[in-house]
Design a protein around this motif. Sequence first.
Motif, short mmCIF file in Angstrom:
data_model
loop_
_atom_site.label_atom_id
_atom_site.label_comp_id
_atom_site.label_asym_id
_atom_site.label_seq_id
_atom_site.Cartn_x
_atom_site.Cartn_y
_atom_site.Cartn_z
N VAL A 1 50.40 -56.08 4.05
CA VAL A 1 49.55 -57.26 3.93
C VAL A 1 48.69 -57.20 2.67
CG1 VAL A 1 47.61 -58.49 4.97
CG2 VAL A 1 49.53 -57.75 6.39
N LEU A 2 48.18 -56.01 2.35
CA LEU A 2 47.28 -55.85 1.21
C LEU A 2 48.02 -55.61 -0.09
CD1 LEU A 2 44.49 -53.70 2.89
CD2 LEU A 2 44.41 -56.12 2.34
N GLY A 3 49.35 -55.60 -0.03
CA GLY A 3 50.12 -55.49 -1.26
C GLY A 3 50.16 -54.11 -1.88
N LEU A 4 50.10 -53.06 -1.04
CA LEU A 4 50.19 -51.71 -1.58
C LEU A 4 51.59 -51.45 -2.14
CD1 LEU A 4 48.28 -49.50 1.02
CD2 LEU A 4 47.44 -50.50 -1.10
N PRO A 5 51.72 -50.52 -3.10
CA PRO A 5 53.04 -50.22 -3.64
C PRO A 5 54.02 -49.81 -2.55
CG PRO A 5 51.32 -49.18 -4.95
CD PRO A 5 50.65 -49.73 -3.73
N ARG A 6 55.28 -50.17 -2.75
CA ARG A 6 56.31 -49.88 -1.76
C ARG A 6 56.36 -48.39 -1.44
NH1 ARG A 6 61.16 -47.92 -2.19
NH2 ARG A 6 61.08 -48.03 -4.45
N GLU A 7 56.16 -47.55 -2.46
CA GLU A 7 56.23 -46.11 -2.26
C GLU A 7 55.16 -45.62 -1.29
OE1 GLU A 7 56.08 -47.61 -5.13
OE2 GLU A 7 57.53 -46.83 -6.59
N LEU B 1 49.32 -53.06 7.60
CA LEU B 1 48.20 -53.46 6.76
C LEU B 1 48.49 -53.18 5.29
CD1 LEU B 1 44.72 -52.66 8.35
CD2 LEU B 1 45.61 -54.82 7.53
N GLY B 2 49.18 -52.08 5.01
CA GLY B 2 49.54 -51.79 3.63
C GLY B 2 50.39 -52.88 3.03
N GLY C 1 43.04 -37.28 2.44
CA GLY C 1 44.01 -36.35 3.00
C GLY C 1 45.22 -37.01 3.65
N ASN C 2 45.24 -38.33 3.81
CA ASN C 2 46.39 -38.90 4.50
C ASN C 2 47.46 -39.28 3.49
OD1 ASN C 2 46.53 -41.83 3.86
ND2 ASN C 2 44.46 -41.83 4.66
N PRO C 3 48.68 -39.54 3.95
CA PRO C 3 49.78 -39.81 3.02
C PRO C 3 49.53 -40.94 2.04
CG PRO C 3 50.63 -39.41 5.22
CD PRO C 3 49.14 -39.48 5.34
N LEU C 4 48.82 -41.99 2.46
CA LEU C 4 48.59 -43.12 1.55
C LEU C 4 47.81 -42.68 0.32
CD1 LEU C 4 47.65 -45.77 4.23
CD2 LEU C 4 49.75 -45.67 2.91
N GLU C 5 46.75 -41.88 0.55
CA GLU C 5 45.94 -41.40 -0.57
C GLU C 5 46.76 -40.46 -1.44
OE1 GLU C 5 42.57 -40.62 -2.99
OE2 GLU C 5 42.94 -42.18 -1.51
#
Length: 561
Positions: A364-370, A361-362, A403-407
């Motif tokens: 698909v939504l275009g989140l940064p590669r990092e 999903l990340g 608290g999760n890695p994405l945040e």
Amino acid sequence: MQLRLYQIESVTSVQKDWQDGATDVLGVAATGAGKTQIMLSTMLGHADIPPVLVDGKRGLLIAHREELIRQPYERIASYWKHWLPNVGIVKAEENQPHRQMVIATVQSLHAKRLQTLLHYGPIDYLAIDECHHATADSYMELYQALKKANPNLRHMGVTATPQRADDIGLITVYQKNSFAIDIGYLVREGYLVPFKSLELATRTSLKGVRKTGNDLNAGQLKHVFELSNVFELVVDSYIKYAQGRKSIAFTVSVEGAHDLAAAFTKRGITAIAIDGTTPKEERRRILAAFSRGEYMVLTNCAVLTEGFDQPDIGCVMMVRPTVNRSLFVQCVGRGLRTAPGKDDCLVLEFAPSSGHNLASLGDVLGLPREVIEASRQAADEAEEGDVIGGMSFDGQDVHGLEGNPLELVARQIDYLKGTALHWERRDGWMILGLGEGGDGYERILAITPPMMTDPFKLFGLMKPKGTWDWSAKQLASAENFGELAEVANQYAEERGARNLMLKTASWKHQPASEGQIKYLRRLARGSGDKIKWQLLSKGDAATLITYYQTREALERVGMWR
């Protein structure tokens, strides 16, 4: 039937582009946008929109699979009843190629039937649903035959995912993009529900699973991923996070779909499987029972990815890793339609610990590669069942679950952009070389990767100038990344050489020295194969040297994770 504003604009745009001379136009419409309504309204007209099928002109609508042919036909029966006598279907036992408007698949229009279709007159308007398949040989052969019969053919293709998994772009087929309707717009306007996701570690490895065609080899994937403990994890996760939600699960294999349904049933959750071999009448019965709520979970293998509409699905379980972004979007889209009492959709992604560059999903939504890489790295390090990532999407912004890695990684990225010091982020670690301090010691700072169960930790490495062995110790820890970053910056300002730490230091842009490269080659050993040595600047080389020194020192004392 009343068209939505964006549907009217889409239809008008296609018709105008055709009138202006564009023969092949593309429409991108997210799942739930009403692709069928747009295609039919373009062909048959609606309210103030004139039809293009006038004066005997003929239309052909191509569905991707035979079971999807009935949908546009039933839509016509509901909203364009006066057109029904002029609408025909070409598939299996149904063969009505003489009608003004024909609905078929590429497969059902084999050479003999295509010849018969054209015997009754050329096709003037062609609409292809799920047109990300349009560059396949079978589609191109059909298109070329229709174009040969009518050089003035007007053609529209509609898809939710314009990028094919095999990287053959649709630009080879379509001249112009007539409209684009994205997920964000549909969620903001209330046409799709907001969604959230949880990514759960399975501790399975995809090493050795090769890519075949546009996805992972299904046979190899089945053997390493469709394990009893994975299916138990899926059921546990449903009970923990999605209990009470009508759900659909996508599996790697037919056998896996049935095994997963059995695992749910064993735990007292009503579930049933469907696959490509399920007889049509049995399939209709199962889907009707699922619609009535007789089953809470419907498992399937490659059957319900496209064209299946059950609006009250509240959870999508991706129990099949895939590198095919289009497939991933299609699967998730099954849960995004609105329904009375439905507030959102939950997506449960079951992640292997290592392997390919999987769709998520990340992605698909275009989140940064990092951000995406942080979740993948967390999958390598987490225990089975750990939540290694998660997010929610309200149509405007992507929010990491607290608290999760994405945040946490998002916060790190913001910090890296704002600080004047040259922190480097590698393997999830944040590393800063301080150089030699006034006391004759060289120092490095390292902050641990975002791990949900641990606070952030700041390690300090030091060694006397001229020696080789680094010592390491923990300097601080904090639940809040910002607090620890302040501690690290203060330590750096007090003990570091500022001209070495600043991003803007001019020396960093000079070519790397022979001494740097020689030392870096020794540190990198076998892992330096991908380094383009001749292109390194002094800053690049210094950063890599600091990384390898940090990794080596922390591995030696068991602190590198």
